[in-house]
Design a protein around this motif. Structure first.
Motif, PDB file in Angstrom:
ATOM      1  N   VAL A 257      28.697  56.746 128.664  1.00 53.16           N
ATOM      2  CA  VAL A 257      28.803  56.006 127.411  1.00 53.16           C
ATOM      3  C   VAL A 257      28.158  56.788 126.266  1.00 53.16           C
TER       4      VAL A 257
ATOM      5  N   ALA B 247      26.185  49.458 127.411  1.00 55.01           N
ATOM      6  CA  ALA B 247      27.290  50.169 126.761  1.00 55.01           C
ATOM      7  C   ALA B 247      27.308  49.898 125.263  1.00 55.01           C
TER       8      ALA B 247
ATOM      9  N   GLY C  13      32.664  54.254 131.464  1.00 52.01           N
ATOM     10  CA  GLY C  13      31.243  53.955 131.579  1.00 52.01           C
ATOM     11  C   GLY C  13      30.967  52.524 131.965  1.00 52.01           C
ATOM     12  N   LEU C  14      31.830  51.617 131.495  1.00 52.16           N
ATOM     13  CA  LEU C  14      31.650  50.196 131.817  1.00 52.16           C
ATOM     14  C   LEU C  14      31.832  49.899 133.302  1.00 52.16           C
TER      15      LEU C  14
ATOM     16  N   ASP D 188      25.400  55.247 131.946  1.00 55.15           N
ATOM     17  CA  ASP D 188      24.943  55.352 130.565  1.00 55.15           C
ATOM     18  C   ASP D 188      25.204  56.732 129.967  1.00 55.15           C
TER      19      ASP D 188
ATOM     20  N   THR E 204      27.970  50.735 134.290  1.00 54.33           N
ATOM     21  CA  THR E 204      26.825  50.205 133.557  1.00 54.33           C
ATOM     22  C   THR E 204      27.165  48.831 133.002  1.00 54.33           C
TER      23      THR E 204
ATOM     24  N   THR F  60      26.610  52.957 122.736  1.00 57.16           N
ATOM     25  CA  THR F  60      27.712  53.274 121.817  1.00 57.16           C
ATOM     26  C   THR F  60      27.217  53.217 120.376  1.00 57.16           C
TER      27      THR F  60
ATOM     28  N   GLN G 289      33.970  55.061 127.003  1.00 57.05           N
ATOM     29  CA  GLN G 289      33.434  53.705 126.939  1.00 57.05           C
ATOM     30  C   GLN G 289      34.001  52.858 128.072  1.00 57.05           C
TER      31      GLN G 289
END
Length: 302
Positions: free
Chosen positions: A158, A102, A93-94, A155, A97, A106, A90
């Motif tokens: 995530v 996210a 991934g941030l 993405d 994206t 998630t 997470q």
């Protein structure tokens, strides 16, 4: 498992989700000063130490044999690994994206939980729960993306996070009856803390500034609160309560986190929720109520 006990468990899990959602703002403020891995390492380490001390002082040794202890450590390590992967992916991934993407992806763990439950636990969710999942996903889409979703390379990372959180919920349901809940929680939280320390050190290095920041009263207070209430008690309760309620319900209840986060932003940051966000909150609420519909819980009673 009776309907009353399952509803009580779901209500307590909703309380956990409320804590996670309403503390989103204060965690955001701390992450402006600490790296996510440093924050998670201290949060989970303090939580694990607190529960370990609690067990030493107030609980008798409940492990039956060395073989049982080895299996407990193995199961707790697996759960901790899933939790770590979820938080790490997470965070990574941030970087690639948007926060809205996210949050939505998630939340797709709510879809993966019943699929994994059917494959791994041989438990098919009732029709009402499936309808609840569909409503919750539609609601999450509108709440987090305002009805617009543009996919990018972050993405996929995530999505791994969503799969990891779903696997954590399903495997918790699989092993929670086999072991002492307190011991199982201590092991998994310790694993998350250690992996966060190792991963953070290997990618971010040892930063003296982080230790200085940890001593700031506001940062220390947030970490202690998150460690005790949003981590130690939260995951201990999840481990205990999943003996009373299906994994599918846990996934749907946890999707309320962005709803609580959104309304906290309205109250304290004066954020305005548009029609899409309000509709999203409504759909998620309908989805959760459908999942709790008594007709869908007949198989729980005996």
């Amino acid at each position: 498992m009776t309907l009353r006990r399952a509803l009580t468990a779901d209500t307590a899990l909703l309380g956990i989700t409320f804590v996670w959602g309403t503390t989103f703002i204060i965690v955001q403020n701390v992450l402006d000063k600490l790296t996510p891995m440093t924050f998670n390492a201290w949060r989970f380490l303090i939580a694990a130490l607190f529960l370990a001390i609690w067990k030493l002082l107030f609980k008798k040794n409940s492990e039956k044999s060395r073989q049982h202890l080895v299996r407990l450590i193995g199961s707790g390590t697996l759960l901790g690994f899933f939790l770590f992967i979820g938080y790490a992916c997470q965070t990574i991934g941030l970087l690639y994206t948007s926060a809205s993407n996210a949050a939505f992806i998630t939340g797709l763990s709510v879809v993966l939980v019943p699929i994994l439950s059917a494959l791994l636990l041989r438990k098919m969710p009732p029709a009402a729960a499936i309808a609840g999942i569909l409503f919750a996903v539609v609601g999450l889409f509108f709440l987090t993306t305002r009805g617009q979703l543009s996919l990018n390379r972050g993405d996929l990372i995530v999505l791994i996070c969503a799969a990891a959180f779903a696997l954590h919920i399903v495997f918790t349901a699989k092993v929670t009856d086999q072991y002492n809940s307190l011991s199982l929680t201590i092991v998994q939280l310790t694993v998350v803390a250690l992996l966060s320390l190792v991963f953070g050190f290997s990618t971010e290095g040892l930063r003296i500034a982080d230790f200085q920041t940890l001593l700031e009263p506001d940062v220390a207070g947030v970490i202690l609160f998150m460690a005790l209430f949003a981590t130690a008690f939260a995951f201990l309760l999840q481990t205990l309560l999943q003996k009373e309620t299906p994994a599918t319900h846990v996934g749907i209840i946890y999707i309320m986190e962005p709803v609580f986060a959104a309304w906290t932003s309205v109250l304290f940051q004066h954020v305005h929720l548009g029609t899409a966000e309000l509709a999203g909150c409504g759909f998620i609420l309908i989805g959760m109520l459908l999942a709790e519909w008594p007709d869908g819980r007949k198989s729980l009673s005996h």
